[in-house]
Design an enzyme around this catalytic site. Structure first.
Site, PDB file in Angstrom:
ATOM      1  N   ARG A 228       0.867  -1.183   0.000  1.00  0.00           N
ATOM      2  CA  ARG A 228       0.000   0.000   0.000  1.00  0.00           C
ATOM      3  C   ARG A 228       0.904   1.233   0.000  1.00  0.00           C
ATOM      4  O   ARG A 228       0.870   2.058   0.908  1.00  0.00           O
ATOM      5  CB  ARG A 228      -0.898   0.002   1.237  1.00  0.00           C
ATOM      6  CG  ARG A 228      -2.013  -1.039   1.190  1.00  0.00           C
ATOM      7  CD  ARG A 228      -2.924  -0.857   2.389  1.00  0.00           C
ATOM      8  NE  ARG A 228      -4.059  -1.768   2.335  1.00  0.00           N
ATOM      9  CZ  ARG A 228      -4.481  -2.500   3.365  1.00  0.00           C
ATOM     10  NH1 ARG A 228      -3.824  -2.442   4.511  1.00  0.00           N
ATOM     11  NH2 ARG A 228      -5.536  -3.271   3.263  1.00  0.00           N
TER      12      ARG A 228
ATOM     13  N   ASP B  94      -4.606  -7.608  18.718  1.00  0.00           N
ATOM     14  CA  ASP B  94      -4.843  -6.454  19.589  1.00  0.00           C
ATOM     15  C   ASP B  94      -5.744  -6.803  20.768  1.00  0.00           C
ATOM     16  O   ASP B  94      -5.510  -6.360  21.899  1.00  0.00           O
ATOM     17  CB  ASP B  94      -5.426  -5.284  18.787  1.00  0.00           C
ATOM     18  CG  ASP B  94      -6.587  -5.681  17.874  1.00  0.00           C
ATOM     19  OD1 ASP B  94      -7.092  -6.819  17.984  1.00  0.00           O
ATOM     20  OD2 ASP B  94      -6.993  -4.842  17.048  1.00  0.00           O
TER      21      ASP B  94
END
Length: 611
Positions: A159, A352
């Site tokens: 990206r 996470d």
């Protein structure tokens, strides 16, 4: 606030000057005012402006909770005569007038000692006969701040343009004194190195590039955590590569970290990149028995803040505890990393959430900070139940439960219900892939690092072999057959029960191939109540590029569900032993030494493949 009292700037009044923030003006300002710069607005004669907005109200309750702060002062410069009022509000009830001043020049408004339950405070300004320009607004709080040095760790993979935009935002003058270093962990085949201009950002913040094999988000962010331990910093900010940053958010996290008690993790909210005034996530709580997260304020899931004023939306004024914050933007103290390690080698998904629970168990809670946010594509706009990520979604959820929960029934039954849903949606490849995830869990924790390097390619290969890959549009055989929208979603218990009976009857009936070919189905209708009535469909992918071709098969459906149930029975029976193995292994798997071995082996494998 006395002249001799130490203080810090908690946050500044900021305004949008371009980019996606310009499409979200309602998050900064309301009323008869025009933006004149990053820190200035002009209010029309006899006009009024309110700063009771997401980015410019002051979350006094969070500062009181995190750092014991009990008062705040707003300093600003006013050019032109006007009236400036400071208001405060609790989770329930009406606004209270805290301070008022008339005039122009350098002005000070003080909240006084926070009244009980105060959650937000904000400025409102009225102009007299001439315009009033408000600028240089700063919220200050009394504090003796601890030193804070932040390393920003960005994990990126193919990206390049998005990541460069993030680096440009971090390189602005606003953040020159906020960031100590930026480390980009590039795991892609399209390297970002040619687009980097040197060893520093435009604001002279040092920039370092690390290139490594694709080890997923957990491998990239763990690299950032480990680098932070040897970089002379106090915190690492984990940041996604495909976001749009509000730079003031970093300054606010930096300031709150300097006064917070107990070295908490500080997380930012997520705004939708598709609808810039929509709040997508403000922190998550965990149902530990089912091992599934939910929004701390369901009322605010996908809430448009342009239509939900702070003063009239109690849900925005309730600051609830969270179990974790997504790693799209999360500030983690190095002290916590030294105590509990980095991520488990999950590749993606649940790293996470598991880390937040593990850190909390060691005394490092998570606080999600209102007014600190970025823009990101919502996860609801992705195909993570249909594509290769389905493996990691299930495996890592169950592994997290093995580490943190002693009762398996609800997590196993809830995940089997998801398999039933996949079957009704003709997503047999997803169930096949999830069954392999369960098989891998049964082999023990050793499989986590062993399979990390092929975390994506292996799952993609399994899905393609199962016939559930994304097809390009040129392969479509459904062109010209309808709009892609069929029956509407059933509403209410009676309608849902009726549709479910129809779906089950259809699933038990013989498949009747259609000479006209598969039905086109829009992504929004890729649910059990639509796909469960079909025999063959072409379901649009979430990106809008390509489609999934799904075909019904009674034999395959029964076989997959039976194996899915059997694997869960095996895991349930072995739960005490498996849980002990995974819990005992977790500290070593998350340890820096273990991750360094993984990086060294991955680098060696990459060199061998090139050679």
């Amino acid at each position: 606030m006395g002249a001799d009292t130490a203080s810090i700037v908690a946050q500044r009044l900021v305004f949008p000057t371009g980019g996606i923030a310009a499409d979200a003006k309602a998050l900064y300002l309301r009323g008869d005012a025009e933006v004149e710069g990053r820190d200035a607005v002009r209010i029309a004669p006899h006009g009024a402006a309110s700063f009771a907005t997401y980015f410019n109200a002051f979350p006094a309750g969070i500062w009181a909770e995190a750092g014991g702060i009990d008062r705040a002062t707003l300093r600003l410069t006013a050019d032109g005569e006007g009236t400036h009022r400071l208001y405060g509000i609790a989770a329930e009830g009406a606004p209270h007038l805290l301070a008022e001043v008339r005039g122009s020049g350098d002005l000070v408004l003080d909240t006084g000692v926070f009244f009980e339950g105060l959650t937000w405070a904000w400025l409102e300004t009225e102009a007299a006969d001439a315009p009033v320009r408000v600028s240089a607004g700063e919220w200050q709080v009394p504090a003796h701040p601890a030193p804070v040095r932040i390393l920003v760790a960005i994990t990126t993979m193919n990206r390049v343009d998005d990541c460069v935009q993030v680096l440009d935002a971090l390189g602005g003058d606003e953040l020159a004194d906020t960031i100590a270093e930026v480390v980009v962990i590039d795991q892609g085949s399209d390297p970002i190195a040619p687009r980097l201009t040197g060893s520093a950002l435009a604001n002279d913040v040092p920039l370092r590039l690390i290139e490594q094999a694709n080890l997923g988000g957990s491998g990239g962010f763990s690299r950032g955590m480990i680098e932070a331990q040897d970089a002379g910093v106090t915190h690492v900010l984990l940041l996604d590569d495909d976001v749009r940053v509000e730079p003031e958010s970093l300054r606010r996290l930096h300031a709150l970290a300097a006064v917070s008690v107990g070295a908490p993790l500080l997380g930012a909210h997520m705004l939708s990149m598709l609808e810039p005034t929509v709040l997508h996530s403000m922190g998550e709580q965990m149902d530990r028995r089912a091992m599934w997260w939910h929004s701390v304020e369901p009322e605010l899931s996908s809430a448009d803040l342009a239509e939900r004023p702070l003063e009239s939306t109690p849900a925005l004024r309730r600051f609830r505890p969270v179990d974790f914050n997504g790693w799209w933007m999360c500030l983690i103290p190095v002290a916590a990393i030294r105590r509990v390690g980095a991520s488990l080698p999950f590749f993606i998904k649940w790293d996470d959430a598991e880390y937040g629970m593990r850190a909390a168990a060691a005394g490092h809670r998570t606080i999600t900070v209102p007014g600190a946010a970025l823009w990101h594509i919502p996860w609801t706009s992705k195909d993570d139940g249909l594509d290769w990520q389905a493996y990691h979604q299930l495996r890592n959820r169950v592994v997290t439960a093995l580490v943190h929960e002693r009762r398996p029934r609800r997590v196993l039954s809830a995940t089997w219900a998801q398999d039933v849903n996949h079957i009704l949606c003709l997503q047999y490849g997803s169930v096949h892939l999830r069954n392999i995830a369960l098989q891998d869990i049964l082999t023990g924790p050793e499989h986590l690092p062993a399979l990390l390097r092929e975390g994506r390619t292996r799952a993609q290969r399994i899905l393609v072999d199962a016939g559930q890959g994304v097809h390009p549009d040129v392969e479509s055989r459904a062109s010209g057959r309808g709009s892609g929208y069929g029956p509407a979603a059933p509403r209410g218990p009676r309608a849902q029960a009726g549709r479910l009976l129809r779906v089950l009857a259809h699933q038990l009936a013989a498949v009747r191939p259609s000479a006209a070919g598969p039905e086109p189905v829009a992504r929004a209708q890729g649910k059990w109540w639509r796909l469960g009535l079909a025999d063959e469909v072409e379901l649009r992918s979430a990106t809008g590029k390509g489609f999934f071709r799904l075909r019904r098969s009674r034999r395959e459906a029964f076989s997959l569900l039976a194996r899915s149930a059997w694997l869960r029975i095996r895991i349930g029976l072995a739960w005490p032993m498996l849980a002990r193995r995974y819990r005992d292994a977790a500290p070593e798997l998350a340890d820096a030494a273990s991750w360094k071995r993984i990086y060294a082996e991955a680098d060696a494998a990459s060199r061998d493949s090139v050679g």
